[in-house]
Design a protein around this motif. Structure first.
Motif, PDB file in Angstrom:
ATOM      1  N   GLU A 293     -13.824  58.810  42.845  1.00 32.49           N
ATOM      2  CA  GLU A 293     -13.436  59.619  41.685  1.00 32.49           C
ATOM      3  C   GLU A 293     -13.688  61.096  41.948  1.00 32.49           C
ATOM      4  O   GLU A 293     -12.997  61.950  41.419  1.00 32.49           O
ATOM      5  N   THR A 294     -14.711  61.397  42.742  1.00 28.99           N
ATOM      6  CA  THR A 294     -14.937  62.749  43.240  1.00 28.99           C
ATOM      7  C   THR A 294     -14.758  62.703  44.750  1.00 28.99           C
ATOM      8  O   THR A 294     -14.787  61.639  45.356  1.00 28.99           O
ATOM      9  N   SER A 295     -14.595  63.858  45.351  1.00 25.89           N
ATOM     10  CA  SER A 295     -14.364  63.876  46.786  1.00 25.89           C
ATOM     11  C   SER A 295     -15.675  64.009  47.557  1.00 25.89           C
ATOM     12  O   SER A 295     -16.672  64.513  47.045  1.00 25.89           O
ATOM     13  N   ALA A 296     -15.628  63.567  48.790  1.00 29.73           N
ATOM     14  CA  ALA A 296     -16.773  63.721  49.674  1.00 29.73           C
ATOM     15  C   ALA A 296     -17.054  65.205  49.915  1.00 29.73           C
ATOM     16  O   ALA A 296     -18.206  65.608  50.070  1.00 29.73           O
TER      17      ALA A 296
ATOM     18  N   LEU B 229     -19.868  54.250  51.533  1.00 37.94           N
ATOM     19  CA  LEU B 229     -20.890  54.850  52.393  1.00 37.94           C
ATOM     20  C   LEU B 229     -21.216  53.884  53.518  1.00 37.94           C
ATOM     21  O   LEU B 229     -21.520  52.717  53.276  1.00 37.94           O
ATOM     22  N   MET B 230     -21.122  54.374  54.727  1.00 39.65           N
ATOM     23  CA  MET B 230     -21.476  53.554  55.876  1.00 39.65           C
ATOM     24  C   MET B 230     -22.478  54.339  56.711  1.00 39.65           C
ATOM     25  O   MET B 230     -22.240  55.500  57.039  1.00 39.65           O
ATOM     26  N   ILE B 231     -23.577  53.700  57.015  1.00 37.10           N
ATOM     27  CA  ILE B 231     -24.595  54.301  57.877  1.00 37.10           C
ATOM     28  C   ILE B 231     -24.714  53.418  59.105  1.00 37.10           C
ATOM     29  O   ILE B 231     -24.935  52.212  58.994  1.00 37.10           O
ATOM     30  N   THR B 232     -24.511  54.022  60.261  1.00 35.71           N
ATOM     31  CA  THR B 232     -24.614  53.269  61.507  1.00 35.71           C
ATOM     32  C   THR B 232     -25.624  53.958  62.419  1.00 35.71           C
ATOM     33  O   THR B 232     -25.843  55.155  62.333  1.00 35.71           O
TER      34      THR B 232
ATOM     35  N   VAL C 166     -23.431  59.855  46.624  1.00 37.39           N
ATOM     36  CA  VAL C 166     -22.108  59.959  47.247  1.00 37.39           C
ATOM     37  C   VAL C 166     -21.062  59.417  46.275  1.00 37.39           C
ATOM     38  O   VAL C 166     -21.388  58.643  45.376  1.00 37.39           O
ATOM     39  N   PRO C 167     -19.798  59.808  46.435  1.00 38.26           N
ATOM     40  CA  PRO C 167     -18.772  59.410  45.478  1.00 38.26           C
ATOM     41  C   PRO C 167     -18.702  57.901  45.193  1.00 38.26           C
ATOM     42  O   PRO C 167     -18.464  57.504  44.071  1.00 38.26           O
ATOM     43  N   ASP C 168     -18.917  57.064  46.185  1.00 37.56           N
ATOM     44  CA  ASP C 168     -18.923  55.611  45.980  1.00 37.56           C
ATOM     45  C   ASP C 168     -20.052  55.018  46.827  1.00 37.56           C
ATOM     46  O   ASP C 168     -19.836  54.574  47.945  1.00 37.56           O
TER      47      ASP C 168
END
Length: 85
Positions: A5-8, A75-78, A68-70
């Motif tokens: 809904e909002t941007s990164a 969100l991915m953390i690697t 974060v927006p979603d």
């Protein structure tokens, strides 16, 4: 992180400076912001896994990632691999 809904990019405007300041204080060796087609990536390298874990455990970092927006699907953390010399 992906746009929602909002941007990164809006997230980066709100949290990016504090995120990077914390990374530098926690001895980041390298970092990079990358703009993606539908979001943003922040790549960061620390000398040890322990330093990385200290960074990830900082309250400011946890709060920024929760914002974060979603946070559930965008969100991915690697964990990358260290280069051996």
């Amino acid at each position: 992180m992906l746009d929602a809904e909002t941007s990164a990019s809006e997230w980066r405007q709100a949290h990016g400076r504090a995120f990077l300041t914390t990374a530098l204080r926690d001895r980041a060796m390298w970092w990079s912001w990358k703009h993606l087609e539908h979001g943003l990536a922040f790549e960061i390298a620390f000398r040890t896994d322990g330093i990385r874990d200290e960074f990830a455990g900082q309250p400011l970092i946890k709060a920024a990632l929760a914002a974060v927006p979603d946070p559930h699907h965008g969100l991915m953390i690697t964990v990358g691999h260290r280069r051996r010399s």
